[in-house]
Design a protein around this motif. Structure first.
Motif, PDB file in Angstrom:
ATOM      1  N   ARG A  86       0.834  -1.206   0.000  1.00  0.00           N
ATOM      2  CA  ARG A  86       0.000   0.000   0.000  1.00  0.00           C
ATOM      3  C   ARG A  86       0.869   1.258   0.000  1.00  0.00           C
ATOM      4  N   LYS A  87       1.945   1.234   0.803  1.00  0.00           N
ATOM      5  CA  LYS A  87       2.861   2.371   0.848  1.00  0.00           C
ATOM      6  C   LYS A  87       3.501   2.607  -0.521  1.00  0.00           C
ATOM      7  N   GLN A 106       2.075   2.020  -3.271  1.00  0.00           N
ATOM      8  CA  GLN A 106       0.956   2.279  -4.180  1.00  0.00           C
ATOM      9  C   GLN A 106       0.706   1.116  -5.141  1.00  0.00           C
ATOM     10  N   TYR A 112      -1.613  -1.369  -5.168  1.00  0.00           N
ATOM     11  CA  TYR A 112      -2.837  -1.673  -4.434  1.00  0.00           C
ATOM     12  C   TYR A 112      -3.367  -3.085  -4.695  1.00  0.00           C
ATOM     13  N   ALA A 147      -1.336  -5.253  -2.517  1.00  0.00           N
ATOM     14  CA  ALA A 147      -1.738  -4.980  -1.135  1.00  0.00           C
ATOM     15  C   ALA A 147      -3.026  -5.711  -0.800  1.00  0.00           C
ATOM     16  N   ASN A 161      -8.133  -2.704   7.063  1.00  0.00           N
ATOM     17  CA  ASN A 161      -7.094  -2.364   6.099  1.00  0.00           C
ATOM     18  C   ASN A 161      -7.569  -2.543   4.658  1.00  0.00           C
ATOM     19  N   ASP A 168      -9.545   0.417   3.888  1.00  0.00           N
ATOM     20  CA  ASP A 168      -8.687   1.570   3.588  1.00  0.00           C
ATOM     21  C   ASP A 168      -8.246   1.583   2.124  1.00  0.00           C
ATOM     22  N   ILE A 169      -7.963   0.392   1.577  1.00  0.00           N
ATOM     23  CA  ILE A 169      -7.565   0.311   0.159  1.00  0.00           C
ATOM     24  C   ILE A 169      -8.703   0.779  -0.737  1.00  0.00           C
TER      25      ILE A 169
END
Length: 398
Positions: free
Chosen positions: A162-163, A165, A167, A170, A196, A199-200
């Motif tokens: 995620r950090k 990017q 996705y 992730a 989490n 959040d994505i």
């Protein structure tokens, strides 16, 4: 208690080696606890000194297995002072010691691999963090040790993607976390994984898909008193409804988030740099935006003022932490330089001592050599004189 242990340690020199060694272990463990509790420079310095004594004793007693604990504890100290490169060096040294042992401790392998992932994560080296966390999961699965890493490390891998990017990747690992948590019947981690994943979906601006995941996360977090997670997810859920223009539900969830925060504020702990104020900020920002959308400008202004105060507080806090960190690094560098200087001085003194000894020996050799040379010369002169005298006497007799 630490003073009593130290006194016992000091009185243990005349006892058996093993008893002394055990006292050193106890002393380091207690200093570690004091250090974790107080987090001050003196306790860190004391623990380092105790660990150095322990390291020498480990080498003297050839207790190699305890070197793992020494390196792990030193890594923890370096992480505490944000010296992550040094922490990584200590953790890799611990792995090398484990490799050298005949009996393999796979629990320790998993723990150190996981800790290496944390160190690399802190320096934003996400690829290396992923590498070590994958190894921790692999060891956990293969040898059936430290089962929590199957959720914890897998979730962290998802956060790394995620950090970066990435996705899709992730989402894959966060879903793996959720399924693993279901297998392990770990309800808390089911909720964390759900949050989490939500959040994505928020990052992708698919708010409708995020809502059910966040709702499940909030339900589990409140049930098991995970207040930090509950507050963050309530704020995220409110944001979803705000973006979907469902202002009543947005208001309800912002109010709920603020209520949980105020009720459990004293329990809010810092995680990944997110502390009490960082959790409160998105709630105030949400209220401000919400009231602005509803054209209630007075309340929007009130909450925007609170946002400004919080942002100033966080800037001051961040600046103070940076100053403290720089001071700690400065003091640490001074201690390292003093230690290096002392070692160099002792080494030079030792060299000078040996040079003086060699000079004395050389002088003695010269004196002995000179004495023997002159003695030999006198003997040759006397022999030569006796020879001449004998020849004269022989000539006279003829």
């Amino acid at each position: 208690l630490e003073k009593r242990i130290l006194q016992t340690y000091q009185n243990a020199h005349n006892q058996k080696k093993k008893q002394l060694f055990n006292m050193l272990i106890i002393r380091v463990n207690i200093l570690s606890g004091i250090n974790a509790f107080s987090n001050n420079k003196n306790s860190i310095a004391e623990e380092k000194d105790a660990l150095e004594v322990l390291r020498k004793e480990i080498i003297r007693l050839k207790e190699s297995i305890w070197l793992v604990d020494y390196y792990v504890e030193m890594a923890a100290i370096h992480k505490q002072t944000s010296e992550y490169t040094k922490a990584v060096d200590m953790q890799l040294s611990a792995l090398r010691v484990l490799d050298s042992l005949q009996v393999k401790d796979f629990t320790r392998y998993a723990e150190i691999e996981y800790s290496l992932g944390q160190s690399h994560y802190e320096t934003k080296n996400y690829q290396k963090a992923i590498h070590h966390w994958k190894k921790a999961v692999q060891i956990s699965r293969k040898y059936g040790v430290v089962s929590r890493y199957r959720t914890l490390a897998t979730n962290n891998i998802g956060i790394c993607f995620r950090k970066m990017q990435q996705y899709d990747s992730a989402m894959v690992y966060l879903e793996k976390t959720r399924l693993e948590a279901i297998v392990l019947k770990d309800t808390t981690w089911i909720g964390i994984a759900e949050g989490n994943i939500g959040d994505i979906w928020i990052i992708r601006k698919d708010y409708a898909k995020a809502i059910p995941y966040l709702e499940k996360d909030i339900e589990i977090s409140l049930k098991f008193q995970e207040q930090n997670n509950a507050v963050s997810s309530l704020a995220q859920l409110a944001l979803c409804y705000l973006e979907l223009k469902n202002y009543e539900k947005a208001l309800h969830h912002y109010q709920k988030a603020l209520e949980v925060y105020q009720k459990y504020e004293y329990l809010m702990i810092e995680n990944e740099g997110i502390g009490r104020f960082e959790r409160l900020l998105p709630i105030y920002e949400g209220f401000s935006t919400l009231y602005l959308e509803k054209k209630d400008y007075q309340k929007a202004y009130e909450y925007q003022s609170k946002v400004k105060v919080l942002q100033d507080t966080l800037k001051t806090k961040s600046f103070g932490e940076q100053i403290n960190l720089m001071e700690e690094k400065y003091q640490s560098d001074i201690r390292e330089k003093e230690k290096t200087l002392l070692q160099t001085t002792l080494k030079n003194e030792k060299i000078q001592k040996w040079l003086a000894v060699l000079a004395i020996l050389l002088l003695v050799l010269i004196l002995v050599g000179g004495f023997l040379f002159f003695k030999l010369k006198i003997q040759r002169t006397r022999l030569q004189a006796e020879k001449v005298e004998a020849e004269k006497q022989a000539e006279t007799e003829k």
